[in-house]
Design a protein around this motif. Structure first.
Motif, PDB file in Angstrom:
ATOM      1  N   TYR A  46       0.833  -1.220   0.000  1.00 20.86           N
ATOM      2  CA  TYR A  46       0.000   0.000   0.000  1.00 20.86           C
ATOM      3  C   TYR A  46       0.863   1.264   0.000  1.00 20.86           C
ATOM      4  N   LYS A  47       2.046   1.171   0.624  1.00 19.93           N
ATOM      5  CA  LYS A  47       2.969   2.307   0.589  1.00 19.93           C
ATOM      6  C   LYS A  47       3.395   2.581  -0.857  1.00 19.93           C
ATOM      7  N   GLU A  48       3.656   1.508  -1.584  1.00 21.26           N
ATOM      8  CA  GLU A  48       4.057   1.646  -2.987  1.00 21.26           C
ATOM      9  C   GLU A  48       2.927   2.297  -3.800  1.00 21.26           C
ATOM     10  N   LEU A  49       1.676   1.911  -3.529  1.00 23.17           N
ATOM     11  CA  LEU A  49       0.559   2.535  -4.254  1.00 23.17           C
ATOM     12  C   LEU A  49       0.518   4.033  -3.952  1.00 23.17           C
ATOM     13  N   ASP A  50       0.719   4.393  -2.678  1.00 19.81           N
ATOM     14  CA  ASP A  50       0.750   5.817  -2.309  1.00 19.81           C
ATOM     15  C   ASP A  50       1.904   6.539  -2.986  1.00 19.81           C
ATOM     16  N   ASN A  51       3.025   5.853  -3.133  1.00 20.90           N
ATOM     17  CA  ASN A  51       4.160   6.464  -3.841  1.00 20.90           C
ATOM     18  C   ASN A  51       3.834   6.695  -5.311  1.00 20.90           C
ATOM     19  N   ILE A  52       3.208   5.710  -5.908  1.00 22.07           N
ATOM     20  CA  ILE A  52       2.871   5.813  -7.338  1.00 22.07           C
ATOM     21  C   ILE A  52       1.885   6.953  -7.557  1.00 22.07           C
ATOM     22  N   CYS A  53       0.915   7.060  -6.653  1.00 22.94           N
ATOM     23  CA  CYS A  53      -0.072   8.139  -6.767  1.00 22.94           C
ATOM     24  C   CYS A  53      -0.272   8.776  -5.394  1.00 22.94           C
ATOM     25  N   PRO A  54       0.458   9.882  -5.114  1.00 22.98           N
ATOM     26  CA  PRO A  54       0.350  10.516  -3.792  1.00 22.98           C
ATOM     27  C   PRO A  54      -0.997  11.224  -3.570  1.00 22.98           C
ATOM     28  N   ASP A  55      -1.742  11.492  -4.624  1.00 21.59           N
ATOM     29  CA  ASP A  55      -3.045  12.173  -4.479  1.00 21.59           C
ATOM     30  C   ASP A  55      -4.072  11.243  -3.842  1.00 21.59           C
TER      31      ASP A  55
ATOM     32  N   VAL B 156      -3.630   3.659 -10.330  1.00 23.33           N
ATOM     33  CA  VAL B 156      -3.738   3.716  -8.866  1.00 23.33           C
ATOM     34  C   VAL B 156      -4.708   4.821  -8.442  1.00 23.33           C
ATOM     35  N   LYS B 157      -4.673   5.938  -9.172  1.00 23.65           N
ATOM     36  CA  LYS B 157      -5.596   7.026  -8.855  1.00 23.65           C
ATOM     37  C   LYS B 157      -7.048   6.532  -8.991  1.00 23.65           C
ATOM     38  N   GLN B 158      -7.297   5.781 -10.051  1.00 27.13           N
ATOM     39  CA  GLN B 158      -8.653   5.257 -10.262  1.00 27.13           C
ATOM     40  C   GLN B 158      -9.027   4.250  -9.178  1.00 27.13           C
ATOM     41  N   LEU B 159      -8.078   3.407  -8.806  1.00 27.82           N
ATOM     42  CA  LEU B 159      -8.348   2.469  -7.716  1.00 27.82           C
ATOM     43  C   LEU B 159      -8.710   3.232  -6.440  1.00 27.82           C
ATOM     44  N   LYS B 160      -7.942   4.287  -6.159  1.00 24.68           N
ATOM     45  CA  LYS B 160      -8.215   5.076  -4.947  1.00 24.68           C
ATOM     46  C   LYS B 160      -9.625   5.674  -4.975  1.00 24.68           C
ATOM     47  N   THR B 161     -10.036   6.208  -6.112  1.00 24.73           N
ATOM     48  CA  THR B 161     -11.376   6.815  -6.154  1.00 24.73           C
ATOM     49  C   THR B 161     -12.456   5.754  -5.989  1.00 24.73           C
ATOM     50  N   ILE B 162     -12.179   4.543  -6.487  1.00 23.15           N
ATOM     51  CA  ILE B 162     -13.173   3.469  -6.291  1.00 23.15           C
ATOM     52  C   ILE B 162     -13.273   3.131  -4.806  1.00 23.15           C
ATOM     53  N   ILE B 163     -12.118   2.964  -4.148  1.00 21.53           N
ATOM     54  CA  ILE B 163     -12.129   2.631  -2.712  1.00 21.53           C
ATOM     55  C   ILE B 163     -12.854   3.728  -1.925  1.00 21.53           C
ATOM     56  N   GLU B 164     -12.588   4.972  -2.326  1.00 21.15           N
ATOM     57  CA  GLU B 164     -13.165   6.110  -1.604  1.00 21.15           C
ATOM     58  C   GLU B 164     -14.692   6.178  -1.760  1.00 21.15           C
ATOM     59  N   ASN B 165     -15.193   5.694  -2.887  1.00 17.52           N
ATOM     60  CA  ASN B 165     -16.617   5.902  -3.195  1.00 17.52           C
ATOM     61  C   ASN B 165     -17.449   4.628  -3.273  1.00 17.52           C
ATOM     62  N   ASP B 166     -16.862   3.499  -2.939  1.00 18.34           N
ATOM     63  CA  ASP B 166     -17.592   2.260  -3.273  1.00 18.34           C
ATOM     64  C   ASP B 166     -18.867   2.011  -2.460  1.00 18.34           C
ATOM     65  N   THR B 167     -19.038   2.723  -1.355  1.00 13.00           N
ATOM     66  CA  THR B 167     -20.319   2.553  -0.651  1.00 13.00           C
ATOM     67  C   THR B 167     -21.433   3.380  -1.301  1.00 13.00           C
ATOM     68  N   GLU B 168     -21.030   4.442  -2.019  1.00 17.38           N
ATOM     69  CA  GLU B 168     -22.034   5.338  -2.629  1.00 17.38           C
ATOM     70  C   GLU B 168     -22.284   5.035  -4.106  1.00 17.38           C
ATOM     71  N   TRP B 169     -21.264   4.558  -4.782  1.00 16.83           N
ATOM     72  CA  TRP B 169     -21.373   4.336  -6.230  1.00 16.83           C
ATOM     73  C   TRP B 169     -21.986   2.981  -6.545  1.00 16.83           C
ATOM     74  N   ASP B 170     -22.708   2.936  -7.660  1.00 20.76           N
ATOM     75  CA  ASP B 170     -23.048   1.618  -8.186  1.00 20.76           C
ATOM     76  C   ASP B 170     -22.038   1.290  -9.283  1.00 20.76           C
ATOM     77  N   VAL B 171     -22.218   0.118  -9.864  1.00 16.33           N
ATOM     78  CA  VAL B 171     -21.259  -0.332 -10.859  1.00 16.33           C
ATOM     79  C   VAL B 171     -21.170   0.647 -12.039  1.00 16.33           C
ATOM     80  N   PHE B 172     -22.310   1.229 -12.400  1.00 17.25           N
ATOM     81  CA  PHE B 172     -22.315   2.126 -13.567  1.00 17.25           C
ATOM     82  C   PHE B 172     -21.548   3.415 -13.281  1.00 17.25           C
ATOM     83  N   ASP B 173     -21.717   3.962 -12.065  1.00 13.54           N
ATOM     84  CA  ASP B 173     -20.918   5.141 -11.672  1.00 13.54           C
ATOM     85  C   ASP B 173     -19.439   4.809 -11.758  1.00 13.54           C
ATOM     86  N   THR B 174     -19.102   3.627 -11.261  1.00 11.16           N
ATOM     87  CA  THR B 174     -17.691   3.224 -11.218  1.00 11.16           C
ATOM     88  C   THR B 174     -17.107   3.137 -12.615  1.00 11.16           C
TER      89      THR B 174
END
Ligand SMILES: [Zn+2]
Length: 351
Positions: free
Chosen positions: A80-89, A290-308
């Motif tokens: 997970y540290k490596e993912l943060d390094n790849i995308c610090p945002d 990684v940025k896209q993965l982060k936004t999915i993790i951040e929003n997965d309780t609110e988003w449905d598959v189509f939003d994702t």
């Protein structure tokens, strides 16, 4: 011998056909799912992918010895540290993972089943219950499996105990983490590269087998509610289920043991298809992936598959499955070539 087996199979199917409790379950399954026909169609396309020539050397997947618990735990954070390094945002994955390490248990003796899981629930007194069980089984997939379960814990559904709006979102981020982490660990453990490749091939075979199970469940539901006849099933699908009857037998066993609540369980099919597209991105443009993965993790309780799908630039479910099906052969061939080349280098080094 063959005749006896076939006879008993028909007897078992006839017995299933007269099980009224099961028939009622099948009607519910079908009537409560507006996407039933579409889902069967997709499952059939994946189920029909040709895996005849793909074989797996199990000795490359079962390592014989387990990694120590503290090594697995520290590798989770390294990943997970490596993912943060790849995308610090965006959200800090490593910090949350570290925080959630307190909920991890590796003690399989305290579990009913050896399957790893991550769960949270609100107790009667309003306090929370959180647990991540990670079984270390001496498999090459243990590291990725650990990262997968911890990924569940990065979601608001675990942290804030919010239910997910769309149940289909449950495995989207986690299956992406499966493939990203396998790619990461392949570099982290160069001596095990070939094992990771073999595991990736095995996963592709399992996806097709899983689709065959889902399709069979769907066909049985249609058979039970009278939308298809046994002759039709035999004629159109005999090649998938009668040449090797293990899937059919397992399915009948479940029905006979009244274990049919998880029938037509297709929750991993779409995430697996999304994950392959994301893996291609991870290899060519890791920061975006990684940025896209982060936004999915951040929003997965609110988003449905189509939003994702929209947010990661994919048109829709059909396109994702088409990509999976159309590129299946190319992707598995690439893995086979990669494996062959590694074998050559290994052999050369031994000389
Ligand atoms: Zn999961």
């Amino acid at each position: 011998m063959d005749k006896i087996n076939k006879l008993s199979l028909i007897e078992r199917i006839n017995r299933m056909m007269s099980d009224e409790q099961f028939r009622e379950h099948c009607y519910n399954c079908k009537n409560n799912n507006p996407n039933f026909e579409y889902e069967i169609e997709i499952a059939e396309k994946i189920a029909r992918l040709d895996i005849e020539d793909l074989t797996v050397d199990e000795s490359l997947i079962h390592l014989g010895a387990s990694f120590p618990e503290d090594v697995v735990d520290s590798q989770i954070l390294t990943f997970y540290k490596e993912l943060d390094n790849i995308c610090p945002d965006g959200i800090r994955l490593e910090a949350t993972a570290k925080e959630n390490m307190q909920y991890i248990s590796h003690d399989a003796t305290k579990e009913k089943s050896p399957r790893s899981y991550c769960c949270s629930a609100v107790n009667k007194d309003g306090t929370g219950f959180r647990k991540i069980f990670i079984n270390i089984e001496g498999r090459i997939g243990d590291f990725s499996n650990a990262c997968h379960e911890v990924c569940h814990s990065l979601s608001e559904s675990f942290i804030a105990m919010k239910p997910m709006k769309d149940k289909n979102m449950q495995e989207v981020a986690t299956v992406i983490v499966d493939v990203f982490s396998a790619e990461f660990f392949k570099k982290e453990f160069p001596n095990l590269q070939i094992n990771f490749i073999e595991n990736a091939i095995s996963t592709q075979i399992q996806n097709v087998m899983k689709a065959r199970e889902v399709l069979l469940d769907g066909l049985i539901i249609k058979l039970m509610v009278g939308e298809i006849t046994l002759e039709e099933v035999q004629k159109k699908y005999g090649d998938l289920y009668l040449k090797n009857t293990s899937i059919l037998n397992r399915c009948l066993n479940n029905i006979e043991n009244k274990q049919f609540s998880n029938m037509f369980e297709k929750k991993y099919l779409l995430p697996q298809a999304i994950a392959q597209i994301m893996l291609d991105r991870f290899k060519t443009d890791p920061a975006v992936a990684v940025k896209q993965l982060k936004t999915i993790i951040e929003n997965d309780t609110e988003w449905d598959v189509f939003d994702t799908l929209k947010n990661i630039g994919l048109a829709g479910v059909t396109e994702v499955f088409d990509d999976y099906i159309n590129n299946f052969e190319v992707r598995t061939q690439k893995l086979l070539i990669e494996k062959e080349e590694l074998q050559k280098t290994n052999d050369a080094n031994e000389l």
